[in-house]
Motif scaffolding. Sequence first.
Motif, PDB file in Angstrom:
ATOM      1  N   ALA A  29       0.806  -1.224   0.000  1.00 18.62           N
ATOM      2  CA  ALA A  29       0.000   0.000   0.000  1.00 18.62           C
ATOM      3  C   ALA A  29       0.833   1.265   0.000  1.00 18.62           C
ATOM      4  O   ALA A  29       0.383   2.315  -0.462  1.00 18.62           O
ATOM      5  CB  ALA A  29      -0.937  -0.030   1.210  1.00 18.62           C
ATOM      6  N   VAL A  30       2.059   1.192   0.521  1.00 24.52           N
ATOM      7  CA  VAL A  30       2.878   2.397   0.586  1.00 24.52           C
ATOM      8  C   VAL A  30       3.201   2.924  -0.805  1.00 24.52           C
ATOM      9  O   VAL A  30       3.403   4.126  -1.003  1.00 24.52           O
ATOM     10  CB  VAL A  30       4.181   2.112   1.373  1.00 24.52           C
ATOM     11  N   ALA A  31       3.235   2.046  -1.821  1.00 27.01           N
ATOM     12  CA  ALA A  31       3.556   2.469  -3.183  1.00 27.01           C
ATOM     13  C   ALA A  31       2.474   3.371  -3.753  1.00 27.01           C
ATOM     14  O   ALA A  31       2.733   4.124  -4.712  1.00 27.01           O
ATOM     15  CB  ALA A  31       3.761   1.244  -4.072  1.00 27.01           C
ATOM     16  N   ASP A  32       1.259   3.323  -3.204  1.00 26.16           N
ATOM     17  CA  ASP A  32       0.199   4.212  -3.661  1.00 26.16           C
ATOM     18  C   ASP A  32       0.315   5.610  -3.075  1.00 26.16           C
ATOM     19  O   ASP A  32      -0.346   6.542  -3.541  1.00 26.16           O
ATOM     20  CB  ASP A  32      -1.169   3.619  -3.287  1.00 26.16           C
ATOM     21  N   LEU A  33       1.136   5.746  -2.027  1.00 26.48           N
ATOM     22  CA  LEU A  33       1.281   7.038  -1.354  1.00 26.48           C
ATOM     23  C   LEU A  33       2.544   7.788  -1.761  1.00 26.48           C
ATOM     24  O   LEU A  33       2.563   9.022  -1.775  1.00 26.48           O
ATOM     25  CB  LEU A  33       1.301   6.832   0.171  1.00 26.48           C
ATOM     26  N   VAL A  34       3.600   7.051  -2.069  1.00 23.64           N
ATOM     27  CA  VAL A  34       4.905   7.665  -2.328  1.00 23.64           C
ATOM     28  C   VAL A  34       5.538   7.020  -3.550  1.00 23.64           C
ATOM     29  O   VAL A  34       5.450   5.801  -3.732  1.00 23.64           O
ATOM     30  CB  VAL A  34       5.863   7.506  -1.124  1.00 23.64           C
ATOM     31  N   SER A  35       6.203   7.850  -4.363  1.00 22.99           N
ATOM     32  CA  SER A  35       7.031   7.348  -5.463  1.00 22.99           C
ATOM     33  C   SER A  35       8.431   7.928  -5.314  1.00 22.99           C
ATOM     34  O   SER A  35       8.594   9.079  -4.887  1.00 22.99           O
ATOM     35  CB  SER A  35       6.443   7.743  -6.816  1.00 22.99           C
ATOM     36  N   VAL A  36       9.438   7.119  -5.635  1.00 24.08           N
ATOM     37  CA  VAL A  36      10.836   7.544  -5.491  1.00 24.08           C
ATOM     38  C   VAL A  36      11.537   7.413  -6.837  1.00 24.08           C
ATOM     39  O   VAL A  36      11.431   6.375  -7.510  1.00 24.08           O
ATOM     40  CB  VAL A  36      11.567   6.695  -4.429  1.00 24.08           C
ATOM     41  N   GLU A  37      12.260   8.481  -7.234  1.00 22.70           N
ATOM     42  CA  GLU A  37      13.032   8.490  -8.474  1.00 22.70           C
ATOM     43  C   GLU A  37      14.471   8.872  -8.142  1.00 22.70           C
ATOM     44  O   GLU A  37      14.695   9.855  -7.432  1.00 22.70           O
ATOM     45  CB  GLU A  37      12.447   9.489  -9.470  1.00 22.70           C
ATOM     46  N   ARG A  70       5.844  12.762  -4.251  1.00 25.73           N
ATOM     47  CA  ARG A  70       7.030  12.391  -5.026  1.00 25.73           C
ATOM     48  C   ARG A  70       8.293  12.666  -4.225  1.00 25.73           C
ATOM     49  O   ARG A  70       8.408  13.680  -3.539  1.00 25.73           O
ATOM     50  CB  ARG A  70       7.100  13.178  -6.336  1.00 25.73           C
ATOM     51  N   VAL A  71       9.261  11.752  -4.326  1.00 23.67           N
ATOM     52  CA  VAL A  71      10.584  11.938  -3.738  1.00 23.67           C
ATOM     53  C   VAL A  71      11.595  11.692  -4.849  1.00 23.67           C
ATOM     54  O   VAL A  71      11.590  10.615  -5.470  1.00 23.67           O
ATOM     55  CB  VAL A  71      10.839  10.985  -2.559  1.00 23.67           C
ATOM     56  N   ARG A  72      12.458  12.694  -5.109  1.00 26.49           N
ATOM     57  CA  ARG A  72      13.450  12.581  -6.178  1.00 26.49           C
ATOM     58  C   ARG A  72      14.849  12.827  -5.604  1.00 26.49           C
ATOM     59  O   ARG A  72      15.020  13.686  -4.738  1.00 26.49           O
ATOM     60  CB  ARG A  72      13.170  13.596  -7.286  1.00 26.49           C
ATOM     61  N   VAL A  73      15.822  12.088  -6.103  1.00 26.13           N
ATOM     62  CA  VAL A  73      17.225  12.307  -5.753  1.00 26.13           C
ATOM     63  C   VAL A  73      17.883  12.944  -6.973  1.00 26.13           C
ATOM     64  O   VAL A  73      18.006  12.301  -8.025  1.00 26.13           O
ATOM     65  CB  VAL A  73      17.926  10.999  -5.365  1.00 26.13           C
TER      66      VAL A  73
END
Length: 840
Positions: free
Chosen positions: A222-230, A299-302
Motif C-alpha cells: 500500500a505504501v507504493a500508492d502514497l509515495v514514489s521515489v526516483e 514524489r521523492v526525487r534524488v
Amino acid sequence: MYLSINWLSEYVEHGLSADALADLLTRSGLEVEGVERGGPALDGVVVGRVVDVRPHPDADRLQVCDVDLGGVAGADGPVQIVCGAPNVAAGQAVPVATVGTVLDLPARDGSGVELVTIKKGKIRGQVSNGMICAEDELGIGTDHDGILVLDGDAVVGQPFADYLAEHGRGGDAVLDVNVTPNRPDATSHVGVARDVAALLDKPLRRPAGLRSAPPVPGVGGAVADLVSVEIDVPDACPRFVGMVVENVTVGESPEWLKERLVSVGLRPISNVVDVTNFVMLETGQPLHAYDLDRLEGGRVRVVAAEGGEAFTTLDGVERKLPAGTVMVADGERFVGVAGVMGGADSEVTEATTTVFIEGAMWEPSQIRRTAKALGLQTDASYRFERGADPTGQPFAVARAADLVAQTGGGVVVDGRIDENPRPYAPRTVRLRPARVARVLGVEVPVEDIARLLTAIGFGVEGGESGLEVTVPPFRPDVEREVDVIEEVARLWGYDRLPTPTTTAVPLVPAGDTPSARLLARSLRRLAALGFRETYTNSLVSRPTAEAFADAAWTGAAAPPVETLNPISQEMAALRPSLLPGLLAVASYNQARGAGSLRLMESGHVYRKAAGADENGADRNGAGGVVDGYHEHRALALGMSGAAVLDAWDRPARETDVYDLKGVVVDLLADLGITGVTETPRPAPDALTAYALVLEAGGRRLGVLGRVSDAVADAADLQAPLFAAELDWDAVVALADRDAVVAYEPISRHPVVERDLAVVVPEAQPAGPLLETIRRAGRPLLQDVRLFDLYRGEGVEAGHKSLAFALRFGADRTLRDKEVDGRVRRVVKALGAEHGAGLRG
C-alpha cells in the motif's frame, strides 16, 4: 562517538565495569578517549556478608550484626554494625557504606535528600562501624522497607558500583570512543556490541519488549500508492528505502527514549525525530523523517543541484548550494541535503499526522565533499562519510516505523519503497592459515579463526588448507587477505602475539645534509644565547597567508599557496612566512606572564613562484619542488621584553632592534659569511615599523626589524616584538661549510690601538664602513668597533661623525710605521667607497 554502557548492555551481557570495558575496546582497536560516569556516587560502598545477627540489648527494633567486608577499610575480621532493618539475616550479601562514605540520604523531614557522612559511633550503647543500606539510601531505587539483599554469588569486598555494573543496574557510564575512518561499523551501539560479544565469546542479542525488532515488510504494498521515489544520480545514491506511518500524534517521547538520547548528549525534540536519532545510534544507519503531506504529489526525487540555489536547512540557515550537490526533492522543490541535513519546509511538526521515513545509502566521497563545501558536519554525515551498511536500510526503516507507531499511536502502512539501482555484491577473500601464522608470528587454530570471524559477521567456509571468507556488507574496509588477518589479530588479542627476539634492521648508515648540519649547529648556538625553539603549524588561514605574503618581508611579490581541500578555514593555505607562528607564540606566552622572550623556529615556507619558468625557478634562482611553486627553509628569530633586568648595579633595559641585529650578525659570522650589507627600509610597510634587509654575495639573506603596531595589536602583543627571518637556503649557499673552530693562543706581543673619526652623510649606515675597515686593514687589523656617534658643532649639517676603535696585532712586535700605513689605507678606502673624510 559516545557509547552508553547501559544501552550497550541491551545487546550483549558483558558484565564489565566501565573501565574494564574501555580497556577491552582499546586493546581491540577502538580507542576509548574518556569515561564519563553518571548516577549516584557510591565511593566507599562495598559488598559485605552478614555473618551473625543478634538482638540489640537496649532496643527492641535494632539488631547487632557482624559483617565480613573482605578486609576492606582495614578490618582484619568481621565488623560490628547496628541495623534497624526487619529483613536482615545471617548469610546475606548486602551493600555496606563503610566509615567515611558520603551518601545522599532521604532527609528526615521528607523534604528531599541531604549529604550524610557515615561515622563510627555508638547506637544505644553498641558500637556501629558503618551502615547496611536500603535501595533509596544508595540512590538506585525508592524501596525503604528493608535493606537491599544481593545475589548469593556476590563477591565480598567488591566495590558496589562494580557489582551494579555487572548486573546492569545503577548509574550509567558513557565511553567516548574515537572511531577511525575505516570502521563505519563501530559508529553504533550494535556495531560495538558485536565486537564486545566476539571478544567475550557471548551472544549478540536484540532488545526485548517495547523495543523489539519488527519484521521487515516486502517491497511494494500500500505504501507504493502514497509515495514514489526516483533516483536521477544512481552513482551518488545506490539505494533508497522508505516507509510511511499514518495517524501519528507528534509529541513528547517516552522516558526510556529520552533517557537513551540524553545519555549520549542528544537533546530530545519529539517522538518522531527522537526515534530516527535512536535508530541511527543503535544501528549506525542515519534516517530522516518527512511530513508526507508537505511533499508535493507524494514524489521523492534524488537529484543534483545546478549550483547557486538557495536552500534553508533544518537549523534555519540559508545556504548556497555548490554545483553537483546531491539533494532530495519533491515534485517542486528541494527538501533536504542528501546525507547531511533535511530542509525546513518539510520537517515534522506537531501538526504532522503522516510521516515518511527515509533510509538511504549515499556515496561516502559525495557526502564528504558536500559537508565540507557547506561547512556542515552532522551525526548523519559523520556516518555516511565512513560508509553505511549498503544492506541495512530496510531493517533500520522498519525499526523506526515500528517505534514511531508505538510512541505516536500511529499505524504502519503495509510494504516499503526500495529503489536499489546498484545492488550490493558480496565480497570473498581467500585466507590461508599458514599466512596468518607468518604475519602474526603465532599459529592461531583454524577453529578459533572461524569462531572469531563468524562472531563479527563474516561468513567462513573451508579448513586447514584455506578458508573462503565472505566479508559482511558493513565492513567496507576489509578488501584483502591481510585485512582479514588484522581482524583475527585484534580479536585474538594483540597482547597474545609474541615479541620477536630479533628484528632485521637494514645496514644503511644514517646520512645528513650540509644544510641540516649547519642548521643544527646554529640552533645550538642560539639555544646557548637563551633562545627557545618553537614549532607551529605550516597551515594558516587564507587572510593570514595573504597578509604575510608581503614582498617587503618575504622578498618576492607572489601570492600564497592555497590548499584544494582544507580541513578548516583556519588551515586553508600554506604559510608564506614563519612570522605568523612567531606572533602567535609570543602572544600566548606574553598573556601568561612571560616578560622576556627569545624565540626561534625553522621550517619551510611556500609561495607561488614569481615569474616562474618552465622549471619552476623563481627570480632568486631557486628551483621549485613543484613547477610554478617556490619552497625553501627559513629560520625566524623573535625577541621581546627585557634585555637586561633591573639589578642593584644596573637599571633595566628593554630589548631593541640592535639586540636582534647583534644575534643575527653573530650567527652569520659563525657560518663564515662576511660582506653582509644592511639596507634600511625607506618607509614602514604593512608588517614592520622599520626593518633592515640583509644581503651578501648578491643574494638576499633575509630581513629583520620591529613588528608594526597594527600587526602587534591584532596579535594582542603586550610588548614590542623584534623579528628576523632568514632564507636558510641562501645562507647555506654562502656559508663556509668547511670552517672549523681552531684554538689560537693569546699573543705574547703587545697590540696597538688607534681611534679613527670620520664624517659621513647622515643617511650612511655604519655597517658598510665597518666592512670596508676590516678589508682594508688586513692582515694586521684584529678587531674594529664603533664607539661614538656625534652630530653638532664642528660637523657639517646633514652629516654625522662616526668614531671607530681599531686594534692591530701580529705574532711579533709591530712598528708604528706599519700601523700608520694600515690606517692610511683604511682612510683612503673609506673616502673612495663612502665619501668619508677625517673629522678635523
